[in-house]
Design a protein around this motif. Structure first.
Motif, PDB file in Angstrom:
ATOM      1  N   LEU A  85     121.258  57.995   6.130  1.00 16.65           N
ATOM      2  CA  LEU A  85     120.334  58.283   5.003  1.00 16.65           C
ATOM      3  C   LEU A  85     121.529  58.619   3.716  1.00 16.65           C
ATOM      4  O   LEU A  85     121.955  59.705   4.076  1.00 16.65           O
ATOM      5  CB  LEU A  85     119.141  59.028   5.192  1.00 16.65           C
ATOM      6  N   VAL A  86     121.304  58.145   2.599  1.00 19.16           N
ATOM      7  CA  VAL A  86     121.804  58.477   1.379  1.00 19.16           C
ATOM      8  C   VAL A  86     120.736  58.750   0.580  1.00 19.16           C
ATOM      9  O   VAL A  86     120.415  57.744   0.066  1.00 19.16           O
ATOM     10  CB  VAL A  86     123.024  57.570   0.992  1.00 19.16           C
ATOM     11  N   GLU A  87     120.893  59.906  -0.103  1.00 16.25           N
ATOM     12  CA  GLU A  87     119.659  60.250  -1.024  1.00 16.25           C
ATOM     13  C   GLU A  87     120.126  60.380  -2.331  1.00 16.25           C
ATOM     14  O   GLU A  87     121.409  60.691  -2.532  1.00 16.25           O
ATOM     15  CB  GLU A  87     119.173  61.602  -0.634  1.00 16.25           C
ATOM     16  N   ILE A  88     119.487  59.731  -3.440  1.00 22.23           N
ATOM     17  CA  ILE A  88     120.029  59.988  -4.722  1.00 22.23           C
ATOM     18  C   ILE A  88     118.911  61.346  -5.187  1.00 22.23           C
ATOM     19  O   ILE A  88     118.040  61.628  -4.924  1.00 22.23           O
ATOM     20  CB  ILE A  88     119.495  58.789  -5.575  1.00 22.23           C
ATOM     21  N   THR A  89     119.819  62.169  -6.048  1.00 21.57           N
ATOM     22  CA  THR A  89     119.194  63.420  -6.371  1.00 21.57           C
ATOM     23  C   THR A  89     119.512  63.791  -7.920  1.00 21.57           C
ATOM     24  O   THR A  89     118.832  64.644  -8.447  1.00 21.57           O
ATOM     25  CB  THR A  89     119.884  64.632  -5.514  1.00 21.57           C
ATOM     26  N   ARG A 133     121.258  55.518 -11.851  1.00 26.28           N
ATOM     27  CA  ARG A 133     121.411  54.766 -12.956  1.00 26.28           C
ATOM     28  C   ARG A 133     122.757  53.756 -12.337  1.00 26.28           C
ATOM     29  O   ARG A 133     123.039  52.831 -12.727  1.00 26.28           O
ATOM     30  CB  ARG A 133     122.134  55.299 -14.106  1.00 26.28           C
ATOM     31  N   SER A 134     123.513  54.467 -11.408  1.00 22.19           N
ATOM     32  CA  SER A 134     124.602  53.822 -10.938  1.00 22.19           C
ATOM     33  C   SER A 134     124.314  52.649 -10.029  1.00 22.19           C
ATOM     34  O   SER A 134     124.822  51.804  -9.832  1.00 22.19           O
ATOM     35  CB  SER A 134     125.516  54.726 -10.050  1.00 22.19           C
ATOM     36  N   VAL A 135     122.915  52.578  -9.515  1.00 19.85           N
ATOM     37  CA  VAL A 135     122.600  51.594  -8.749  1.00 19.85           C
ATOM     38  C   VAL A 135     121.809  50.768  -9.568  1.00 19.85           C
ATOM     39  O   VAL A 135     121.785  49.484  -9.562  1.00 19.85           O
ATOM     40  CB  VAL A 135     121.484  52.252  -7.474  1.00 19.85           C
ATOM     41  N   VAL A 136     120.821  51.327 -10.393  1.00 19.92           N
ATOM     42  CA  VAL A 136     119.816  50.521 -11.388  1.00 19.92           C
ATOM     43  C   VAL A 136     120.444  50.728 -12.850  1.00 19.92           C
ATOM     44  O   VAL A 136     120.014  51.761 -13.463  1.00 19.92           O
ATOM     45  CB  VAL A 136     118.486  50.987 -11.330  1.00 19.92           C
ATOM     46  N   PRO A 137     121.070  49.689 -13.350  1.00 17.92           N
ATOM     47  CA  PRO A 137     121.515  49.655 -14.628  1.00 17.92           C
ATOM     48  C   PRO A 137     120.321  50.134 -15.760  1.00 17.92           C
ATOM     49  O   PRO A 137     119.362  49.739 -15.267  1.00 17.92           O
ATOM     50  CB  PRO A 137     122.112  48.295 -14.787  1.00 17.92           C
TER      51      PRO A 137
END
Length: 212
Positions: free
Chosen positions: A6-10, A16-20
């Motif tokens: 699992l890799v969490e976004i915090t 924004r690096s995933v969703v422009p």
């Protein structure tokens, strides 16, 4: 819960690096007042979802439905939604007492796009406009008065992916019926036949006869 890999976004930057950033027309489509097209949408919509959150962050989403046009429009920034008698939990209303912010999503059956309204709500127990909300003799005992802060239309991607309005994908029997669910989870001491009668044809016929 430990989930291997699992890799969490915090942080916002990670997100924004995933969703422009959204393109201009999408980023700038929110408005603070109803347009005539929004009024038309509300006049034909029979159903909405109301999202609320308490001061402690706990959340609730409640469905509201009545004949098309059940939402009363006062002006470009104020609407009201009648409350019909239900299970008496009033989870959303309880949230509003401590945090008035609400999010609404309005549906039109068969349409994939939706109308979204965000604003601040007040619980009203009496007002002259209640007389305009009578359905089959039922005058609401409460209403939600919403001061609009943001309004915009949402695209149909979720509905297209889910095929929600495609009758050939519908299978109401894929899940246990409501009487069985109630017997299993909520009313274990009630006879199933009694629950089947309760949730039968008479259930729909009496929904406007019930009061708090």
């Amino acid at each position: 819960m430990d989930i291997p890999g699992l890799v969490e976004i915090t942080t916002y930057d990670e997100l924004r690096s995933v969703v422009p950033q959204p393109l201009g027309p999408v980023a700038n489509k929110t408005r603070k007042e109803l347009h005539e097209l929004d009024r038309q949408w509300l006049s034909v919509s029979p159903f909405c979802l109301i999202a609320t959150s308490a001061a402690d962050g706990s959340c609730d989403v409640s469905p509201k439905g009545d004949p098309a046009g059940f939402t009363k429009v006062f002006d470009d920034s104020t609407i009201a939604i009648p409350e019909r008698a239900g299970n008496r939990r009033v989870d959303g209303f309880t949230n509003i007492l401590s945090n008035p912010h609400v999010g609404l999503v309005y549906f039109i059956p068969g349409r994939g796009d939706t109308l979204r309204i965000n604003g601040r709500a007040r619980i009203v127990r009496e007002a002259p406009f209640f007389d305009e909300m009578i359905v089959k003799g039922n005058r609401p005992q409460l209403a939600l008065l919403v001061e609009i802060e943001e309004v915009f239309h949402h695209c149909s991607k979720a509905f297209l992916r889910s095929r929600l309005w495609k009758p050939e994908t519908w299978d109401p029997t894929a899940m246990a019926n409501r009487p069985t669910i109630a017997k299993t989870l909520e009313r274990k001491d009630t006879d199933l036949a009694e629950l089947e009668e309760y949730y039968g044809k008479a259930y729909e016929e009496k929904i406007y006869k019930v009061k708090y």
